[in-house]
Design a protein around this motif. Structure first.
Motif, short mmCIF file in Angstrom:
data_model
loop_
_atom_site.label_atom_id
_atom_site.label_comp_id
_atom_site.label_asym_id
_atom_site.label_seq_id
_atom_site.Cartn_x
_atom_site.Cartn_y
_atom_site.Cartn_z
N ASP A 33 0.84 -1.26 -0.04
CA ASP A 33 0.06 -0.15 0.01
C ASP A 33 0.82 1.32 0.09
O ASP A 33 1.78 1.37 0.80
N PRO A 34 0.63 2.16 -1.19
CA PRO A 34 1.70 3.38 -1.07
C PRO A 34 1.57 4.13 0.21
O PRO A 34 2.56 5.08 0.42
N ARG A 35 0.43 3.91 1.05
CA ARG A 35 0.58 5.10 2.24
C ARG A 35 1.37 4.21 3.34
O ARG A 35 1.89 4.85 4.34
N TRP A 36 1.29 3.18 3.51
CA TRP A 36 2.38 2.41 4.46
C TRP A 36 3.69 1.89 4.01
O TRP A 36 4.65 2.56 4.80
N GLN A 37 3.64 1.34 2.90
CA GLN A 37 4.91 0.80 2.29
C GLN A 37 6.02 0.38 3.41
O GLN A 37 7.22 0.76 3.56
N MET A 38 5.50 -0.65 4.06
CA MET A 38 6.36 -1.44 5.11
C MET A 38 7.25 -2.37 4.56
O MET A 38 6.89 -3.49 4.38
N ASP A 39 8.21 -1.91 3.94
CA ASP A 39 9.10 -2.67 3.30
C ASP A 39 10.23 -3.39 3.95
O ASP A 39 11.11 -4.18 3.62
N PHE A 40 10.50 -2.92 5.33
CA PHE A 40 11.34 -3.26 6.30
C PHE A 40 11.00 -4.23 7.60
O PHE A 40 10.42 -3.56 8.25
N CYS A 41 11.11 -5.48 7.65
CA CYS A 41 10.44 -6.26 8.64
C CYS A 41 11.82 -6.53 9.66
O CYS A 41 12.66 -7.27 9.25
N SER A 42 11.54 -5.55 10.81
CA SER A 42 12.66 -5.42 11.42
C SER A 42 12.80 -6.64 12.35
O SER A 42 13.78 -7.25 12.66
N CYS A 43 12.10 -7.00 13.09
CA CYS A 43 12.17 -7.73 14.45
C CYS A 43 10.99 -8.88 14.36
O CYS A 43 9.73 -8.44 14.26
N VAL A 44 11.33 -10.15 14.25
CA VAL A 44 10.33 -11.18 14.51
C VAL A 44 10.41 -11.82 15.79
O VAL A 44 11.72 -12.49 15.97
N THR A 45 9.53 -12.03 16.56
CA THR A 45 9.86 -12.86 17.66
C THR A 45 8.56 -13.49 18.01
O THR A 45 7.34 -13.25 17.42
N ALA A 46 8.36 -14.47 19.21
CA ALA A 46 7.29 -14.88 19.69
C ALA A 46 6.93 -14.69 21.20
O ALA A 46 8.17 -14.40 21.82
N VAL A 47 6.24 -14.63 21.86
CA VAL A 47 5.61 -14.73 23.26
C VAL A 47 4.86 -15.84 23.59
O VAL A 47 3.77 -15.99 23.03
N ASP A 48 5.36 -16.47 24.51
CA ASP A 48 4.50 -17.50 25.20
C ASP A 48 3.68 -16.96 26.47
O ASP A 48 4.11 -16.58 27.41
N TYR A 49 2.32 -16.78 26.14
CA TYR A 49 1.30 -16.49 27.28
C TYR A 49 0.87 -17.77 27.70
O TYR A 49 -0.27 -18.27 27.35
N LEU A 50 1.51 -18.13 28.68
CA LEU A 50 1.11 -19.29 29.37
C LEU A 50 -0.28 -19.16 29.98
O LEU A 50 -1.26 -20.25 30.02
N LYS A 51 -0.80 -18.32 30.95
CA LYS A 51 -2.03 -18.43 31.44
C LYS A 51 -3.01 -18.18 30.43
O LYS A 51 -4.01 -18.74 30.34
N GLU A 52 -2.73 -17.32 29.29
CA GLU A 52 -3.75 -17.02 28.51
C GLU A 52 -4.03 -18.14 27.34
O GLU A 52 -4.82 -18.12 26.45
N TYR A 54 -1.94 -19.02 24.84
CA TYR A 54 -1.66 -18.83 23.42
C TYR A 54 -0.14 -18.40 23.01
O TYR A 54 0.46 -18.04 24.07
N ILE A 55 0.20 -18.51 21.90
CA ILE A 55 1.71 -18.20 21.64
C ILE A 55 1.49 -16.93 20.56
O ILE A 55 0.76 -17.34 19.73
N GLU A 56 2.16 -15.83 21.17
CA GLU A 56 1.89 -14.72 20.15
C GLU A 56 3.18 -14.34 19.11
O GLU A 56 4.25 -14.41 19.67
N VAL A 57 2.98 -14.35 17.80
CA VAL A 57 4.37 -13.95 17.18
C VAL A 57 4.23 -12.58 16.79
O VAL A 57 3.15 -11.81 16.30
N VAL A 58 5.18 -11.93 17.08
CA VAL A 58 5.08 -10.44 16.87
C VAL A 58 6.25 -9.98 15.68
O VAL A 58 7.33 -10.22 15.83
N TYR A 59 5.50 -9.13 14.85
CA TYR A 59 6.37 -8.51 13.76
C TYR A 59 6.59 -7.06 13.86
O TYR A 59 5.44 -6.38 14.12
N HIS A 60 7.74 -6.53 13.98
CA HIS A 60 7.97 -5.08 13.95
C HIS A 60 8.19 -4.61 12.71
O HIS A 60 9.42 -5.04 11.97
N LEU A 61 7.34 -3.78 11.74
CA LEU A 61 7.82 -3.61 10.62
C LEU A 61 8.05 -1.95 10.58
O LEU A 61 7.54 -1.12 11.17
N TYR A 62 8.90 -1.62 9.52
CA TYR A 62 9.29 -0.15 9.38
C TYR A 62 9.27 0.07 7.89
O TYR A 62 9.26 -0.93 7.14
N SER A 63 9.40 1.29 7.53
CA SER A 63 9.22 1.55 6.01
C SER A 63 10.59 2.31 5.86
O SER A 63 10.73 3.53 6.51
#
Lengths: 172, 374
Positions: A33-52, A54-63
């Protein structure tokens, strides 16, 4: 396709919590999308939420093109190893390749569509996923059964999982 | 069937490393060779894996600070800053102005010594066996002496604290820093005179290991490696963290993206770092070097998650932190290591080159295994 919007962080930044089947489409949208242009995926990781539960995979995107960011993309998967599966975003951003392998290695999240999903930091024979919150490390990594009488019988009696040297008798 | 004139060849698999001087540590490459030409390359890592992230999750926030030194053991000062920045962002802590200047001084001195040794080692990999490294290490030594005078340790500095730095700079240490900065441009001139137009260096590095700009962005390559490929992106300029918006400096950008460009970018970045240091040492204000409101005992962070990143000498160093309701330990602590991610394109850069070039290309990535494996 409207991603659900959730602000979970004290950092003021857009956080998208997306469904697993929508993830690739949302990622492509954010990238192209020309308004976002998130071309740089900086950080990928996961967080284990034991009580809830589920495991959450987190992507930090930059342009890089527009010099803005981050946009955070979160995908949740059940903790159960058989169902712990999210679509890989490596086809969208090549930079996810090693980081998704790391998340698979340490959390057991299977990334469907990943070109080369193998362990990356732990050795290939390793069985568990050490960054899960319910992971119990073995008492002795270097223990191996030996064919020598007494040790072997004791190891067998204990199912061969706990090193005999690590068993401490508790006096009552 | 006649196969006259055709010699059947077989590919050869070679495992380079993990104990090989050219792999800069315990890093291994499984290389498939056709003659001398690389047709496939798979990096193998994890030999130095210590599960840094899990250790940090079991300790209070501040207790991970000395451990961040061990990530990229060349740049402990910038690692400290990255972690402190992420925690400060999450907890909403402000940093006094003097501490911000001190952090800039330390980070830029770290950049100087990291780049100097990185190009020294790169030249070692090219065959200029150890002479350039010794020139670089002579200068690095002065910077390490300065770190020792300030923090008490040469490499494992453990210097930043949430809301400031541990020890203030006094007149003597400031004079020491000024001396280093004054002496650095002559060293660079000397080094460049020896190396930059050296025929062997040019032959070994130009048009070798080219990384196209589009691939560099797509594969999340950061730092000098991305800038050598023409990606104009420097977190010091984009995020303006600390007090970087007050300094006048340029972001050098390469054109070809080959090994020679990566060498040149590091030289040019050192020149810019000297420029920043001169301004920082001139403008450093008086005042406290630590925010007195920040408690160390029983330090807690409100629940939430945050990502803090800096332009470390090797690229984008980020910390993703999650605090839960108790807030005493990090619930999740993730390091985004630049040299680990910069290895993603190692195979792309090496394909079609000779096995001797692989060593040079790896040297130009500038990896530290403490950070790759964590």
């Amino acid at each position: 396709m409207t991603p659900s919007f959730e602000q979970t962080s004290p950092d003021a930044k857009p956080v998208f919590l997306v469904e697993r089947d929508e993830a690739v489409a949302v990622a492509r949208k954010l990238k192209n999308d020309p308004r976002w242009q998130m071309d740089f995926c900086s950080c990928v990781t996961a967080v284990d939420y034991l009580k809830e539960d589920y495991i959450e995979v987190v992507y930090h995107l930059y342009s890089v093109a527009l010099k803005h960011g981050p946009v955070v993309l979160k995908i949740r998967a059940p903790r159960d190893l058989a169902q712990c599966e999210v679509p890989s975003l490596t086809p969208v951003w090549r930079g996810c390749e090693f980081q998704e392998r790391e998340a698979y290695d340490l959390f057991g999240v299977r990334f469907t569509g990943h070109p080369d999903l193998r362990r990356i930091l732990m050795w290939d024979e390793f069985k568990d996923h050490p960054l899960r919150k319910d992971y119990i490390p073995p008492q002795d990594y270097e223990w191996e059964p030996t064919p020598h009488g007494e040790v072997l019988t004791r190891a067998k009696a204990q199912g061969g999982t706990i090193p005999p040297s690590a068993v401490v008798e508790v006096k009552k | 069937m006649s196969t006259a004139g055709v010699i059947e060849t077989q590919t050869l698999e070679v495992s380079i490393g993990p104990q090989h001087p050219s792999t800069h540590g315990v890093f291994r490459m499984n290389v498939t060779l056709d003659g001398e030409v690389v047709v496939k390359l798979k990096p193998v890592m994890g030999y130095l894996h210590r599960n840094h992230e899990q250790l940090a999750e079991k300790m209070p926030w501040i207790a991970s600070m000395p451990y961040t030194d061990r990530l990229d053991y060349f740049c402990s000062m910038s690692n400290n800053w990255a972690y402190a920045l992420a925690v400060e962002k999450l907890a909403g802590i402000t940093v006094p102005e003097r501490a911000e200047y001190i952090r800039v001084i330390m980070a830029e001195l770290t950049r100087l010594q990291n780049h100097a040794s990185a190009i020294g080692f790169l030249l070692s990999d090219c065959g200029a066996w150890f002479t350039p490294v010794l020139y670089a290490f002579r200068e690095r030594e002065r910077i390490l002496d300065f770190f020792e005078a300030v923090s008490g340790s040469r490499m494992m500095c453990n210097y930043c604290r949430f809301g400031g730095v541990r020890v203030d700079l006094n007149e003597q240490t400031l004079a020491m820093a000024r001396g280093i900065v004054e002496r650095f441009p002559p060293f660079l001139d000397e080094f460049e005179k020896l190396m930059t137009e050296n025929e062997v260096l040019m032959a070994r590095t130009q048009r070798v290991g080219i990384l196209p700009k589009a691939l560099a962005i797509d594969a999340s390559i950061s730092g000098p490696m991305a800038r050598a490929s023409g990606v104009e992106y420097d977190i010091r300029k984009v995020d303006k963290y600390g007090v970087y918006d007050r300094f006048d400096f340029l972001v050098p950008v390469g054109e070809t993206g080959d090994v020679y460009d990566r060498y040149m970018i590091r030289i040019l970045e050192m020149r810019q770092a000297v420029k920043i240091l001169q301004q920082a040492l001139r403008d450093i204000p008086a005042g406290p070097c630590q925010n007195p409101a920040v408690k160390f005992r029983n330090f807690k962070i409100p629940a939430g998650d945050g990502y803090g990143r800096i332009e470390s000498p090797k690229g984008e160093l980020g910390f993703y932190l999650v605090a839960d309701a108790t807030g005493k330990n990090p619930y999740r602590y993730h390091v985004r290591p630049p040299s680990f991610i910069n290895l993603t394109v190692l195979e792309d850069m090496c394909l079609g080159h000779k096995v001797a070039d692989v060593v040079v290309i790896l040297g130009s990535v500038d990896i530290v295994l403490g950070e790759v494996d964590r």
